[in-house]
Design an enzyme around this catalytic site. Structure first.
Site, PDB file in Angstrom:
ATOM      1  N   ASN A 151       0.800  -1.226   0.000  1.00 46.25           N
ATOM      2  CA  ASN A 151       0.000   0.000   0.000  1.00 46.25           C
ATOM      3  C   ASN A 151       0.832   1.275   0.000  1.00 46.25           C
ATOM      4  O   ASN A 151       0.386   2.302  -0.478  1.00 46.25           O
ATOM      5  CB  ASN A 151      -0.968  -0.002   1.188  1.00 46.25           C
ATOM      6  CG  ASN A 151      -0.319  -0.431   2.484  1.00 46.25           C
ATOM      7  OD1 ASN A 151       0.199  -1.544   2.599  1.00 46.25           O
ATOM      8  ND2 ASN A 151      -0.313   0.443   3.453  1.00 46.25           N
ATOM      9  N   CYS A 325      -3.493   4.994   8.385  1.00 45.46           N
ATOM     10  CA  CYS A 325      -3.674   4.619   9.786  1.00 45.46           C
ATOM     11  C   CYS A 325      -2.529   5.122  10.649  1.00 45.46           C
ATOM     12  O   CYS A 325      -2.639   5.199  11.859  1.00 45.46           O
ATOM     13  CB  CYS A 325      -3.766   3.094   9.922  1.00 45.46           C
ATOM     14  SG  CYS A 325      -4.068   2.229   8.391  1.00 45.46           S
TER      15      CYS A 325
HETATM   16  C1  LIG Z   1      -6.731  -0.445   3.202  1.00 46.64           C
HETATM   17  C2  LIG Z   1      -5.977  -1.703   3.406  1.00 46.64           C
HETATM   18  C3  LIG Z   1      -6.404  -2.668   4.336  1.00 46.64           C
HETATM   19  C4  LIG Z   1      -7.576  -2.447   5.248  1.00 46.64           C
HETATM   20  O1  LIG Z   1      -8.808  -2.489   4.576  1.00 46.64           O
HETATM   21  P1  LIG Z   1     -10.089  -1.861   5.276  1.00 46.64           P
HETATM   22  O2  LIG Z   1     -11.229  -2.244   4.390  1.00 46.64           O
HETATM   23  O3  LIG Z   1      -9.883  -0.387   5.330  1.00 46.64           O
HETATM   24  O4  LIG Z   1     -10.203  -2.485   6.625  1.00 46.64           O
HETATM   25  C5  LIG Z   1      -5.686  -3.836   4.447  1.00 46.64           C
HETATM   26  N1  LIG Z   1      -4.606  -4.062   3.675  1.00 46.64           N
HETATM   27  C6  LIG Z   1      -4.170  -3.176   2.782  1.00 46.64           C
HETATM   28  C7  LIG Z   1      -2.975  -3.488   1.952  1.00 46.64           C
HETATM   29  C8  LIG Z   1      -4.826  -1.959   2.615  1.00 46.64           C
HETATM   30  O5  LIG Z   1      -4.366  -1.080   1.735  1.00 46.64           O
END
Ligand SMILES: *Cc1c(COP(=O)(O)O)cnc(C)c1O
Length: 392
Positions: A151, A325
Site C-alpha cells: 500500500n 492509519c
Molecule cells: C486499506 C488496506 C487494508 C484495510 O482495509 P479496510 O477495508 O480499510 O479495513 C488492508 N490491507 C491493505 C494493503 C490496505 O491497503
C-alpha cells in the site's frame, strides 16, 4: 480552488454507477437476506448476484466468496482462522516486514499466544524473495501470509512463485490483495492462493464492506459467532447495500481493466517523472519494475512529510505520508524502514496514489504547485544544506 485527490490508496470515491446500484437496497428493497418473504428474496438475489460478479473478477467460484466488513476483518479472519484450526502444539507462520498493520498486528497477536512468526525481509526494491520464504519453512509452518501489492510503495510481490512453494510444502497461503484487486489482474488460480482479502472502498466501492476468498475445502475457525449467514463462515445480517456496491465495483473494474490500468499508469509516470525533473534532491522509493500503475512514493531531502502534506493540502492537493492509519503518529513507516531508508529519509517520503477519477489536469496542477512547496519548506529547514552536503 481546484482540488486534486492523490490519495487513492487510502480510499477511493464511490463510483456513480456503484451508488446507483446500491440505492434501492437502502431505500426500497431493504429486506434481510435471510427472510423468506419478498423483501428478503430481493436482498438475497442481490447478494448472490454480487457474489458472482466478484468471483468473476478474481477467477473464483461464487461459493468461495465470504463477505466481510472490509480488508481488516478479512485479514484477521484468514490469519486467526487458519492458525486456530490447525492442529498441533507448535505452530509457525511466515509473513513479511512490509505488511499492512491488519496483517502485521494480527501476527504480533499470534506471537503473544505462543505462535512463532517469521517476518521475511523485503529487499530495498520493496519485493520479497521467494527463496527467503522457502528457507523459512519448518515442519510446523501452518500459514504463509504475504501481501500482493504494498500500500505504501505499490510494489507487487512474486505470489505465483510463493504459491508454488506453499503448495509443494502443503502450507496454506493467504494474501492481502486489498491494493491490487480491481487495479491489476488478480486470479486466485494463477497466484496459487488459498485465501485472499479484498476491500470495496479501495476499488470505488463503499467503505465497511469487503470479502475473503476461501478456497473450497479450506477449514477456518470463525472470528465471530452468531447466525448461519455466509454458509456458517461469517455471521451477521448481510450488508446488502454494501455488498451490492462491492459487486458493481468489481464489475466496473473488470470491464475497464486493461485500459484503465494503462491510463492511470501513464498519469502516474508523468507525475513521477515530472516531479523528479523539477525538484532537486528527490528520489523514488522502492523498485519501479514490479509496481501497481497507481502508486509512486518519493522522498524530498530535508522535507518533513507531515508539514509537506499540510502545505500541499492548503493548495488543494491531497497526498499522504504513507499508511493513513499511521498519520498523527510520530513513528516512521515500518515499510520504508524495512526497505532500508534512514528515519530521516522515511520522514521525508510522500505517497501519491492515483485512481479512476484522476485526469491529466491533476498531474499538471500538481506539477505546477509541488516544486514551490518543496522549495519553501526547504528554505526554512535547518537540515537542507546539511542533508545535501551529506549525500553528495
Ligand atoms: C486499506 C488496506 C487494508 C484495510 O482495509 P479496510 O477495508 O480499510 O479495513 C488492508 N490491507 C491493505 C494493503 C490496505 O491497503
Amino acid at each position: 480552488m481546484r482540488r486534486v485527490y492523490l490519495d487513492n490508496n487510502a480510499t477511493t470515491p464511490v463510483a456513480p454507477e456503484v451508488f446507483e446500484a446500491m440505492r434501492p437496497y437502502l431505500v426500497s428493497d431493504y429486506g434481510n437476506a435471510s427472510s423468506i418473504h419478498w423483501y428478503g428474496q430481493q436482498a438475497k438475489a442481490a447478494v448472490e448476484n454480487a457474489r458472482e460478479e466478484l468471483a468473476r473478477l478474481i477467477n473464483a467460484r461464487p461459493a468461495e466468496i465470504v463477505f466481510t466488513s472490509g480488508g481488516t476483518e478479512s485479514d484477521n479472519a484468514a490469519i486467526f482462522g487458519i492458525v486456530e484450526a490447525a492442529k498441533g502444539d507448535s505452530k509457525h507462520v511466515i509473513s513479511s516486514d512490509i505488511e499492512h498493520h491488519a496483517v502485521l498486528f494480527a501476527c504480533r497477536a499470534l506471537e503473544k499466544r505462543g505462535v512463532r512468526v517469521t517476518y521475511v525481509r523485503a529487499g530495498s526494491d520493496g519485493v520479497v524473495d521467494p527463496a527467503d520464504v522457502e528457507r523459512a519453512i519448518g515442519p510446523d509452518t501452518v500459514l504463509i501470509t504475504l501481501m500482493h501489492a504494498n500500500n505504501e510503495l505499490g510494489t507487487i510481490q512474486p505470489l505465483e512463485e510463493i504459491g508454488r512453494i506453499a503448495r509443494q510444502h502443503d502450507i496454506f497461503f493467504h494474501t492481502d490483495a486489498v491494493q491490487s484487486v480491481g487495479k491489476i489482474p488478480v486470479d486466485v488460480e494463477a497466484l496459487g492462493v488459498d485465501l485472499l482479502s479484498l476491500s470495496a472502498h479501495k476499488l470505488n466501492g463503499p467503505k465497511g464492506v469487503g470479502a475473503l476468498y476461501v478456497r473450497r475445502g479450506t477449514i477456518l475457525k470463525p472470528l465471530l459467532y452468531g447466525g448461519h449467514h455466509e454458509r456458517d463462515r461469517r455471521p451477521g445480517t448481510e450488508n446488502t447495500p454494501g455488498i451490492v456496491g462491492l459487486g458493481r465495483a468489481a464489475g466496473l473494474a473488470r470491464e475497464g481493466m486493461p485500459e484503465e490500468a494503462a491510463r492511470i499508469g501513464a498519469l502516474r509516470d508523468e507525475l513521477e517523472a515530472g516531479i523528479l525533473a523539477r525538484v532537486p534532491d528527490a528520489a523514488a522509493n522502492g523498485g519501479r519494475l514490479h509496481r501497481l500503475p497507481t502508486t509512486t512514493n518519493l522522498r524530498f531531502d530535508a522535507i518533513e512529510g507531515e508539514g509537506f502534506v499540510i502545505a500541499m493540502d492548503l493548495k488543494g492537493i491531497a497526498c499522504s505520508t504513507g499508511a493513513a492509519c499511521s498519520s498523527g503518529s510520530v513513528e516512521v513507516s515500518h515499510v520504508l524502514s524495512a526497505i532500508g531508508l534512514t528515519p530521516a529519509q522515511a520522514r521525508s517520503s510522500i505517497r501519491f496514489s492515483l485512481g479512476r477519477y484522476n485526469a491529466p489536469e491533476d498531474v499538471a496542477t500538481t506539477l505546477g504547485i509541488l516544486p514551490d512547496v518543496v522549495e519553501r519548506l526547504r528554505a526554512v529547514s535547518p537540515h537542507y544544506r546539511k542533508a545535501v552536503a551529506s549525500v553528495k
